[in-house]
Enzyme design. Structure first.
Site, PDB file in Angstrom:
ATOM      1  N   GLU A   1       6.485  28.076   5.832  1.00 24.14           N
ATOM      2  CA  GLU A   1       6.613  29.456   5.346  1.00 24.14           C
ATOM      3  C   GLU A   1       6.297  29.410   3.860  1.00 24.14           C
ATOM      4  O   GLU A   1       7.127  29.002   3.057  1.00 24.14           O
ATOM      5  CB  GLU A   1       8.037  29.973   5.567  1.00 24.14           C
ATOM      6  CG  GLU A   1       8.450  30.084   7.015  1.00 24.14           C
ATOM      7  CD  GLU A   1       7.694  31.145   7.780  1.00 24.14           C
ATOM      8  OE1 GLU A   1       6.907  31.909   7.178  1.00 24.14           O
ATOM      9  OE2 GLU A   1       7.870  31.207   9.012  1.00 24.14           O
TER      10      GLU A   1
ATOM     11  N   ASN B   1      15.079  31.305  -3.357  1.00 28.42           N
ATOM     12  CA  ASN B   1      15.298  32.754  -3.405  1.00 28.42           C
ATOM     13  C   ASN B   1      16.304  33.273  -2.366  1.00 28.42           C
ATOM     14  O   ASN B   1      16.976  34.253  -2.600  1.00 28.42           O
ATOM     15  CB  ASN B   1      13.966  33.512  -3.317  1.00 28.42           C
ATOM     16  CG  ASN B   1      13.172  33.155  -2.093  1.00 28.42           C
ATOM     17  OD1 ASN B   1      13.475  32.165  -1.412  1.00 28.42           O
ATOM     18  ND2 ASN B   1      12.166  33.934  -1.788  1.00 28.42           N
TER      19      ASN B   1
ATOM     20  N   CYS C   1       8.777  36.136  -1.002  1.00 31.62           N
ATOM     21  CA  CYS C   1       7.441  35.620  -0.674  1.00 31.62           C
ATOM     22  C   CYS C   1       6.524  36.685  -0.084  1.00 31.62           C
ATOM     23  O   CYS C   1       5.323  36.662  -0.291  1.00 31.62           O
ATOM     24  CB  CYS C   1       7.587  34.469   0.299  1.00 31.62           C
ATOM     25  SG  CYS C   1       8.617  34.908   1.681  1.00 31.62           S
TER      26      CYS C   1
ATOM     27  N   GLU D   1       8.882  31.906  12.065  1.00 29.61           N
ATOM     28  CA  GLU D   1      10.340  31.831  12.122  1.00 29.61           C
ATOM     29  C   GLU D   1      10.836  33.093  12.829  1.00 29.61           C
ATOM     30  O   GLU D   1      10.121  34.081  12.974  1.00 29.61           O
ATOM     31  CB  GLU D   1      10.930  31.734  10.713  1.00 29.61           C
ATOM     32  CG  GLU D   1      10.478  30.459  10.014  1.00 29.61           C
ATOM     33  CD  GLU D   1      11.387  30.007   8.890  1.00 29.61           C
ATOM     34  OE1 GLU D   1      11.437  30.696   7.864  1.00 29.61           O
ATOM     35  OE2 GLU D   1      12.039  28.951   9.042  1.00 29.61           O
TER      36      GLU D   1
HETATM   37  P1  NDP Z   1       8.545  24.695  -4.110  1.00 32.97           P
HETATM   38  O1  NDP Z   1       7.398  24.633  -3.194  1.00 32.97           O
HETATM   39  O2  NDP Z   1       8.382  24.157  -5.470  1.00 32.97           O
HETATM   40  O3  NDP Z   1       9.774  23.915  -3.473  1.00 32.97           O
HETATM   41  C1  NDP Z   1      10.227  24.179  -2.171  1.00 32.97           C
HETATM   42  C2  NDP Z   1      11.148  23.066  -1.736  1.00 32.97           C
HETATM   43  O4  NDP Z   1      10.404  21.877  -1.502  1.00 32.97           O
HETATM   44  C3  NDP Z   1      12.211  22.701  -2.760  1.00 32.97           C
HETATM   45  O5  NDP Z   1      13.399  22.382  -2.091  1.00 32.97           O
HETATM   46  C4  NDP Z   1      11.602  21.501  -3.438  1.00 32.97           C
HETATM   47  O6  NDP Z   1      12.545  20.713  -4.085  1.00 32.97           O
HETATM   48  C5  NDP Z   1      10.962  20.813  -2.251  1.00 32.97           C
HETATM   49  N1  NDP Z   1       9.894  19.885  -2.576  1.00 32.97           N
HETATM   50  C6  NDP Z   1       9.102  19.860  -3.684  1.00 32.97           C
HETATM   51  N2  NDP Z   1       8.185  18.860  -3.585  1.00 32.97           N
HETATM   52  C7  NDP Z   1       8.392  18.240  -2.400  1.00 32.97           C
HETATM   53  C8  NDP Z   1       7.766  17.151  -1.716  1.00 32.97           C
HETATM   54  N3  NDP Z   1       6.726  16.499  -2.221  1.00 32.97           N
HETATM   55  N4  NDP Z   1       8.239  16.795  -0.500  1.00 32.97           N
HETATM   56  C9  NDP Z   1       9.278  17.457   0.054  1.00 32.97           C
HETATM   57  N5  NDP Z   1       9.923  18.478  -0.549  1.00 32.97           N
HETATM   58  C10 NDP Z   1       9.486  18.884  -1.753  1.00 32.97           C
HETATM   59  O7  NDP Z   1       8.994  26.203  -4.112  1.00 32.97           O
HETATM   60  P2  NDP Z   1      10.191  26.911  -4.914  1.00 32.97           P
HETATM   61  O8  NDP Z   1      11.507  26.387  -4.527  1.00 32.97           O
HETATM   62  O9  NDP Z   1       9.791  26.864  -6.348  1.00 32.97           O
HETATM   63  O10 NDP Z   1      10.118  28.388  -4.299  1.00 32.97           O
HETATM   64  C11 NDP Z   1       9.180  29.324  -4.675  1.00 32.97           C
HETATM   65  C12 NDP Z   1       7.970  29.301  -3.757  1.00 32.97           C
HETATM   66  O11 NDP Z   1       8.347  29.369  -2.390  1.00 32.97           O
HETATM   67  C13 NDP Z   1       7.082  30.482  -4.012  1.00 32.97           C
HETATM   68  O12 NDP Z   1       5.780  30.062  -4.256  1.00 32.97           O
HETATM   69  C14 NDP Z   1       7.142  31.307  -2.736  1.00 32.97           C
HETATM   70  O13 NDP Z   1       5.954  31.894  -2.416  1.00 32.97           O
HETATM   71  C15 NDP Z   1       7.566  30.348  -1.702  1.00 32.97           C
HETATM   72  N6  NDP Z   1       8.426  31.023  -0.719  1.00 32.97           N
HETATM   73  C16 NDP Z   1       7.942  31.297   0.522  1.00 32.97           C
HETATM   74  C17 NDP Z   1       8.688  31.950   1.451  1.00 32.97           C
HETATM   75  C18 NDP Z   1       8.201  32.211   2.829  1.00 32.97           C
HETATM   76  O14 NDP Z   1       8.980  32.443   3.721  1.00 32.97           O
HETATM   77  N7  NDP Z   1       6.921  32.187   3.085  1.00 32.97           N
HETATM   78  C19 NDP Z   1      10.049  32.405   1.131  1.00 32.97           C
HETATM   79  C20 NDP Z   1      10.477  32.032  -0.175  1.00 32.97           C
HETATM   80  C21 NDP Z   1       9.690  31.366  -1.057  1.00 32.97           C
HETATM   81  P3  NDP Z   1      13.009  21.071  -5.590  1.00 32.97           P
HETATM   82  O15 NDP Z   1      12.469  22.422  -5.938  1.00 32.97           O
HETATM   83  O16 NDP Z   1      14.473  21.036  -5.514  1.00 32.97           O
HETATM   84  O17 NDP Z   1      12.397  20.028  -6.454  1.00 32.97           O
END
Ligand code: NDP
Length: 484
Positions: free
Chosen positions: A250, A153, A284, A458
């Site tokens: 986060e 995002n 988020c 953060e």
């Molecule tokens: P994901 O949790 O699916 O993915 C986050 C990242 O982790 C991606 O780069 C993903 O790779 C990677 N990843 C996935 N599985 C693994 C693993 N087993 N080991 C290491 N890395 C891994 O989230 P999204 O990208 O779909 O983002 C949306 C989510 O993020 C929402 O649920 C939202 O709440 C949260 N979010 C939280 C924020 C905060 O600051 N608290 C801010 C923004 C979003 P890939 O997707 O490329 O496969």
């Protein structure tokens, strides 16, 4: 069709690197569905190259003074600001978010982080503790090699919010963006290098979860900072535990936004819009459970729906557009599923709810009323433009209901009664709270969650403690006493 093809998929050791043997990653422009760049996931050889480079760079970077490191980060901040237009266009292509947002909230927010932590870098110290004639001094040391893993995002912002404090403290970083938005972090790496960061200090590798997992489990890595979902957070936290790695998490939320009858309705509606529809709801910390005091509910909903009719949906690159598409077809389908569930479980659809009949992944801003606490749309994080209005009657009742969630990222209250506002904030189980405002995240303030929403913070001076460790040195000045 816009072309956003970067010179290569990865940025390692100060330069772009390609390995076409990696699985293809197609970067899709969310406003049209067209593929605008093709990249490749990191192969094991690329992951190794990045980790080796960041390991090698540690000693040189940590040996520089904080002031020297800070100067480089501040120079990078200046370059980000100078190129804000181009970087904002790229961020729009990467995410689909409208230029009216990306030009004020992405590269600029990344630049703020680089400037802020660049400014702090020269003043990071340990302390001196006098103990009679003896004394202790503490040395603040970097953790070493940090891995950053980002969500889709805020790709530029996340790359900087993790990179800036890590680098300020003398660490090196390997950053993996979400495969959905692979473009912007490469620019951050390129700019840091241009600003003078030695080769290997900040590297970017592309890939899916398996690449993230390979980075997290590598014994050379000292810390992992994730922005992502709770399920991914659990996996990464568990993997990091094997080597007692430091973590910052986060994660997601289902945050409450409480509007009392004495609030300024116009401001409260603005807060609800910022907390539900900015970035097409893909934030988020969004306040998606909007608790409205029963006596003003009708007036609040009427004004909210009227204001939502003023949304300018369209080409995200047109500066007049205020509302863009969802990031991907997949995310759109997930959110449509939640909307169907809301209707099925008996909530009233007061506005929107439908996919827009045009290319790309556009979904109308959606408002549900008559939502009850146990409905799926009130318990689960939707991560899309769906606002739920819940009625309440008393302060005690609404506080208990606001906290009745496993998440604890953010919470907000709108009221003119200051004592009540502070009572509510004291009671909120959330890391990031708002009074008569919502969703602002300045670099000077800590940002992060309680409960399932995360670990660590953060931004702000607090982030320094999450990217450095203290060595405590006891200095004996007299004879050494021993029991025998
Ligand atoms: P994901 O949790 O699916 O993915 C986050 C990242 O982790 C991606 O780069 C993903 O790779 C990677 N990843 C996935 N599985 C693994 C693993 N087993 N080991 C290491 N890395 C891994 O989230 P999204 O990208 O779909 O983002 C949306 C989510 O993020 C929402 O649920 C939202 O709440 C949260 N979010 C939280 C924020 C905060 O600051 N608290 C801010 C923004 C979003 P890939 O997707 O490329 O496969």
């Amino acid at each position: 069709m816009p072309n956003a093809q970067p010179p290569a998929s990865h940025f390692i050791d100060g330069r772009y690197v390609e390995d076409t043997a990696g699985a293809p990653i197609d970067c899709t422009y969310a406003a049209t569905g067209e593929v605008i760049a093709r990249l490749h996931a990191a192969t094991p050889a690329i992951v190794e190259q990045a980790l080796a480079s960041a390991t090698r760079a540690k000693a040189e970077w940590a040996a520089m003074t904080g002031t020297q490191r800070g100067r480089i980060l501040r120079r990078a901040a200046d370059i980000l600001r100078e190129r804000n237009h181009d970087l904002s266009v790229l961020e729009t292509l990467d995410t689909g978010k409208p230029y009216s947002e990306t030009s004020v909230a992405d590269a600029t927010s990344g630049a703020d982080a680089l400037e802020y932590f660049g400014g702090l870098a020269g003043s990071l110290t340990g302390e001196h503790i006098q103990l009679g004639d003896d004394w202790v001094y503490t040395i603040r040391e970097p953790l070493g090699l940090c891995v950053g893993i980002g969500a889709w995002n805020y790709p530029t912002q996340i790359a900087c919010w993790k990179g800036a404090p890590a680098l300020a403290c003398g660490n090196t970083m390997v950053f993996k963006p979400s495969e959905t938005t692979p473009l912007s972090a490469l620019k951050v790496a390129e700019i840091l290098t241009e600003a003078g960061a030695p080769s290997g200090v900040y590297n970017v590798v592309q890939g899916m979860g398996d690449v993230g997992a390979a980075l997290v489990s590598d014994p050379r890595v000292a810390k992992v900072s994730l922005t992502g979902s709770v399920p991914t957070g659990r996996k990464i936290y568990a993997a990091a535990a094997a080597d007692m790695k430091h973590v910052t998490m986060e994660l997601g939320g289902k945050s409450p936004l409480v509007i009392f009858a004495d609030a300024d309705i116009e401001d409260a509606v603005s807060g609800a819009i910022l907390g539900n529809f900015y970035s097409t709801g893909q934030v988020c910390s969004n306040g998606t459970r909007v608790f409205v005091e029963r006596t003003i509910r009708e007036a609040f909903v009427a004004r909210l729906v009227e204001r939502l009719k003023g949304v300018v949906m369209g080409d995200p690159l047109d500066p007049a557009t205020t509302y863009g598409p969802m990031v991907s077809e997949r995310q759109l389908k997930i959110v449509e599923g939640f909307i169907a569930k809301g209707i099925e479980e008996g909530a009233t659809l007061a506005h929107g709810g439908k996919r827009v009949d045009r290319p790309g992944f556009f979904l109308e801003p959606t408002v549900f009323t008559a939502v009850t606490d146990s409905m799926t749309i009130a318990t689960d994080e939707i991560f899309g433009p769906v606002l739920s209005v819940l009625d309440f009657d008393t302060e005690d009742e609404v506080l208990a209901r606001a906290n009745d969630t496993p998440f604890g990222l953010a919470a907000g209250v709108f009221t003119k009664d200051l004592a009540r506002a502070h009572r509510m904030v004291k009671g909120f189980e959330a890391g990031t709270c708002y009074i008569n405002s919502y969703n602002l995240a300045p670099v000077e303030a800590p940002f992060g969650g309680m409960k399932l929403s995360g670990v660590g913070r953060e931004n702000s001076k607090l982030a320094i403690n999450h990217y450095s460790q203290m060595k405590s040195v006891y200095v004996g000045m007299g004879p050494v006493e021993a029991p025998f």
